[in-house]
Write an enzyme that holds these catalytic residues in place. Sequence first.
Site: not given
Length: 143
Positions: A112, A7, A13
């Site tokens: 996100d 990420c 994440r």
Amino acid sequence: MHITFICTGNTCRSPMAEGIARRMIRENCPDSGITVASAGLATYNGAPASQHAIDVCGEIGIDLTNHRSQRLNPEIAEKTDLFAVMTESHRRILLQCGIPDDKIAVLGDISDPYGGDEDEYRACRDQLLHEVDGLLKRCGGKN
């Protein structure tokens, strides 16, 4: 097979995905030979997972308290068989870095949650539960 979850910052994440995958592998396919890690494209080394990520993963028995961020580097890239990215834009960045397309799997459009509340983190976690399960099945894990 070694999977690295990617990420942006490696604090939300990708650590959640890594923790989810570790548990799924341990519980459902411990002999699969699949190992996992995570890294970020725009981070510095050593940041902890965000508190909300720690909290929402803790709700389902996944401990992220020892996670420390790491930036994707050549050593990580060399040992990775498959990069599992959160978004199409992450895939494009990896392609620009010379990672072959056949070594990249886009989990989905995993938004996100950084800066959001716990409900946003829970939604992200639940989406990752689904996407990581599917990825491990495709990679030979018997979830």
